[in-house]
Write a protein that holds these residues in place. Sequence first.
Motif, PDB file in Angstrom:
ATOM      1  N   MET A  60       0.834  -1.208   0.000  1.00  0.00           N
ATOM      2  CA  MET A  60       0.000   0.000   0.000  1.00  0.00           C
ATOM      3  C   MET A  60       0.868   1.258   0.000  1.00  0.00           C
ATOM      4  SD  MET A  60      -2.922  -1.059   2.745  1.00  0.00           S
ATOM      5  CE  MET A  60      -3.674   0.570   2.761  1.00  0.00           C
ATOM      6  N   ALA A  61       1.916   1.233   0.817  1.00  0.00           N
ATOM      7  CA  ALA A  61       2.787   2.413   0.896  1.00  0.00           C
ATOM      8  C   ALA A  61       3.423   2.684  -0.460  1.00  0.00           C
ATOM      9  CB  ALA A  61       3.853   2.196   1.967  1.00  0.00           C
ATOM     10  N   LEU A  62       3.866   1.613  -1.117  1.00  0.00           N
ATOM     11  CA  LEU A  62       4.498   1.787  -2.425  1.00  0.00           C
ATOM     12  C   LEU A  62       3.512   2.391  -3.428  1.00  0.00           C
ATOM     13  CD1 LEU A  62       7.305   1.103  -3.554  1.00  0.00           C
ATOM     14  CD2 LEU A  62       6.352  -1.028  -4.428  1.00  0.00           C
ATOM     15  N   LEU A  63       2.230   2.120  -3.222  1.00  0.00           N
ATOM     16  CA  LEU A  63       1.181   2.609  -4.134  1.00  0.00           C
ATOM     17  C   LEU A  63       0.525   3.904  -3.645  1.00  0.00           C
ATOM     18  CD1 LEU A  63      -0.471  -0.880  -4.783  1.00  0.00           C
ATOM     19  CD2 LEU A  63       0.897   0.440  -6.415  1.00  0.00           C
ATOM     20  N   LYS A  64       1.045   4.444  -2.552  1.00  0.00           N
ATOM     21  CA  LYS A  64       0.531   5.703  -1.988  1.00  0.00           C
ATOM     22  C   LYS A  64      -0.906   5.575  -1.471  1.00  0.00           C
ATOM     23  CE  LYS A  64       3.687   8.754  -4.503  1.00  0.00           C
ATOM     24  NZ  LYS A  64       4.534   7.745  -5.156  1.00  0.00           N
ATOM     25  N   LEU A  65      -1.281   4.375  -1.054  1.00  0.00           N
ATOM     26  CA  LEU A  65      -2.582   4.189  -0.399  1.00  0.00           C
ATOM     27  C   LEU A  65      -2.408   4.515   1.082  1.00  0.00           C
ATOM     28  CD1 LEU A  65      -3.609   0.880  -2.178  1.00  0.00           C
ATOM     29  CD2 LEU A  65      -4.664   3.122  -2.507  1.00  0.00           C
ATOM     30  N   ASN A  66      -3.465   5.063   1.692  1.00  0.00           N
ATOM     31  CA  ASN A  66      -3.259   5.535   3.063  1.00  0.00           C
ATOM     32  C   ASN A  66      -4.328   5.083   4.068  1.00  0.00           C
ATOM     33  OD1 ASN A  66      -5.338   7.123   2.175  1.00  0.00           O
ATOM     34  ND2 ASN A  66      -4.415   9.076   2.733  1.00  0.00           N
ATOM     35  N   VAL A  67      -5.239   4.190   3.669  1.00  0.00           N
ATOM     36  CA  VAL A  67      -6.251   3.710   4.623  1.00  0.00           C
ATOM     37  C   VAL A  67      -6.367   2.193   4.501  1.00  0.00           C
ATOM     38  CG1 VAL A  67      -8.698   3.700   5.242  1.00  0.00           C
ATOM     39  CG2 VAL A  67      -7.614   5.840   4.504  1.00  0.00           C
ATOM     40  N   LEU A  68      -6.208   1.505   5.629  1.00  0.00           N
ATOM     41  CA  LEU A  68      -6.464   0.058   5.671  1.00  0.00           C
ATOM     42  C   LEU A  68      -7.691  -0.153   6.552  1.00  0.00           C
ATOM     43  CD1 LEU A  68      -5.718  -2.902   5.103  1.00  0.00           C
ATOM     44  CD2 LEU A  68      -4.233  -2.824   7.117  1.00  0.00           C
ATOM     45  N   HIS A  69      -8.754  -0.621   5.934  1.00  0.00           N
ATOM     46  CA  HIS A  69     -10.017  -0.859   6.636  1.00  0.00           C
ATOM     47  C   HIS A  69     -10.089  -2.356   6.941  1.00  0.00           C
ATOM     48  CE1 HIS A  69     -14.706  -1.025   5.711  1.00  0.00           C
ATOM     49  NE2 HIS A  69     -14.403  -1.668   6.808  1.00  0.00           N
ATOM     50  N   LEU A  70     -10.157  -2.691   8.216  1.00  0.00           N
ATOM     51  CA  LEU A  70     -10.201  -4.110   8.606  1.00  0.00           C
ATOM     52  C   LEU A  70     -11.607  -4.481   9.046  1.00  0.00           C
ATOM     53  CD1 LEU A  70      -6.879  -4.482  10.661  1.00  0.00           C
ATOM     54  CD2 LEU A  70      -7.302  -5.108   8.261  1.00  0.00           C
ATOM     55  N   HIS A  71     -12.201  -5.414   8.325  1.00  0.00           N
ATOM     56  CA  HIS A  71     -13.527  -5.937   8.680  1.00  0.00           C
ATOM     57  C   HIS A  71     -13.273  -7.042   9.715  1.00  0.00           C
ATOM     58  CE1 HIS A  71     -17.774  -6.778   7.818  1.00  0.00           C
ATOM     59  NE2 HIS A  71     -17.480  -8.059   7.731  1.00  0.00           N
ATOM     60  N   LEU A  72     -13.375  -6.671  10.983  1.00  0.00           N
ATOM     61  CA  LEU A  72     -12.847  -7.527  12.051  1.00  0.00           C
ATOM     62  C   LEU A  72     -13.831  -8.548  12.600  1.00  0.00           C
ATOM     63  CD1 LEU A  72     -10.758  -4.841  13.975  1.00  0.00           C
ATOM     64  CD2 LEU A  72      -9.856  -6.912  12.902  1.00  0.00           C
ATOM     65  N   ASP A  73     -15.079  -8.438  12.232  1.00  0.00           N
ATOM     66  CA  ASP A  73     -16.009  -9.475  12.678  1.00  0.00           C
ATOM     67  C   ASP A  73     -17.152  -9.598  11.690  1.00  0.00           C
ATOM     68  OD1 ASP A  73     -17.259  -6.954  13.591  1.00  0.00           O
ATOM     69  OD2 ASP A  73     -18.763  -8.309  14.414  1.00  0.00           O
ATOM     70  N   ASP A  74     -17.730 -10.770  11.669  1.00  0.00           N
ATOM     71  CA  ASP A  74     -18.897 -11.074  10.832  1.00  0.00           C
ATOM     72  C   ASP A  74     -19.399 -12.393  11.377  1.00  0.00           C
ATOM     73  OD1 ASP A  74     -20.650 -11.487   8.409  1.00  0.00           O
ATOM     74  OD2 ASP A  74     -19.476  -9.787   7.679  1.00  0.00           O
ATOM     75  N   SER A  75     -20.495 -12.882  10.812  1.00  0.00           N
ATOM     76  CA  SER A  75     -21.048 -14.132  11.338  1.00  0.00           C
ATOM     77  C   SER A  75     -20.034 -15.272  11.317  1.00  0.00           C
ATOM     78  CB  SER A  75     -22.284 -14.526  10.536  1.00  0.00           C
ATOM     79  OG  SER A  75     -23.312 -13.590  10.803  1.00  0.00           O
ATOM     80  N   ALA A  76     -19.073 -15.201  10.412  1.00  0.00           N
ATOM     81  CA  ALA A  76     -18.110 -16.302  10.260  1.00  0.00           C
ATOM     82  C   ALA A  76     -16.970 -16.283  11.269  1.00  0.00           C
ATOM     83  CB  ALA A  76     -17.541 -16.284   8.853  1.00  0.00           C
TER      84      ALA A  76
END
Length: 515
Positions: free
Chosen positions: A141-157
């Motif tokens: 991500m850093a190499l691509l200049k992306l700046n937000v990591l959104h973690l979907h930390l829970d779900d039914s699974a």
Amino acid sequence: MSPKLFILSALLIFSPAICRTGFSQPPQNQKLKCTALIPAPVAYDTETSKISFKKAVAGLEPWQQQEAYRITVKGKKVKVEAHTAEGRFRAQTTLNQLKTWGELPQGVIFDYPRFRHRGLMIDESRSFKGVAFLKKQMDAMALLKLNVLHLHLDDSAGWRIESEAYPDLTAKTAWRYGWDYFEWEKGKYRFGIEGEPGVSGGYYTKAELKELVAYAAERFITIIPEIEMPGHSMEVGYAYNDVWCQQADGTPFTGSWDLCPGSEATFQLLEAVLEEVMDIFPGPFIHVGGDEATMKTWPLCTRCQARMHAEGFTDIKQLQGYLMRRVEAFVRAHGRRIIGWDEILETGVPEGAVVQSWRGISGGIKGSQAGHDVVLSPSTHCYLNYYQDLIRKEPPACGELVSLRFCYNYEPLAAGMVAEHILGLQGNLWCEYIPTTEHAEYMLYPRLFAIAETAWSPASAKDFFNFRERALHLQQIFRFLGYNTFDLETESELARSGFQRFEQLEESKRHENKH
Ligand code: ACM
Ligand code: ZN
């Protein structure tokens, strides 16, 4: 610098020139096109080269100034100008990429982002990835200049984040029977205990998450944690039955995928968990889900009906609005803002809430018109779990075709949107069909290159065929660094030519009928 980036830099400093585009002597009339970077920079050798850096950035928004940089290469001298450490970091990632082409080009690059939110979402619930995987993706991500990591930390699974207040969330639902999501589904959603034969899964400890937050900060990445509610939450009820709706005889609606908005136990759990989450993640945004609540048990639940009566609600959907407003107020009282999937617009949320548009772009239009800030991730262009090539050629995936070309040609600012409310865009990786980390990388790259360019580069700098050449090169670098990318060299002619999604399905069906 991460070990990977260090290796990358070292590799390039010593590698022979492998420039395909005559990059070290860019043709005068090609300028941007000849800069072999992803994302493409704003400008190469323009008028902004002749004035001071301060003047060059003067007209930009403050958040753009923060990331802006200028690189001047003259002979063997490289000069980097930026107002902040973040700007210098962005410049360094540009240099790291440029070095992969051999000699640095002579001249000036002036650069800053188009959007402030340039993100990637990873679904940790359907398959658990672990710290090493997330660090590796943050390097990319850093190499691509992306700046937000959104973690979907829970779900039914499965629940993937340690909670001291509600320890059964992980003890009872972080492991499940079946090595992947579909095995678990076939086995009727059975959870297990760590160490039991036949279970798979895991969760992040608070210490690990703090380590990830620090790793992200070093790369100017913000992590947005998502705690899903009230839908997609069967596992929470499995661990704590009180958050499930209640039948007239007082027994829970076992197996419900929704939380009970009538139960105070639901709010106690959510608030305790969100407090823990805010303690770990210092960023301004907390994602609270909000998508696809089935609401099936709510009309039948004694507590939900009591809540509706007390609040004077006439429509079952108002219960979702009630839950979201209470949670929003709680998060706001802690100095943060909520983000929710675009369903939150249907039941009334306060102005400070950010809307994430995923069912197309209508949430982005309606949300921005209503004064909400918006993150765009329409499934049609930004769902990186969708097929990237013909069905018959690819491992099973969900959705339709989001080829590299389709993904790249996405223009976020659509008619009807209020541009100043559009924070940016995100690629989303849902993982029902993605059981391993290798498979996750295969789905991410090179399409994440396209998301990065759309999010950073000016629309006028975009050109798919030129981008594809650069993507072929960067894919090689990623492979060298150990990423398991989709191989663009083998992409079908149909996907490359920008085939439409339904045509892809038809084509694949014809193929299946022949066999
Ligand atoms: C979603 O894809 N359900 C947000
Ligand atoms: Zn209920």
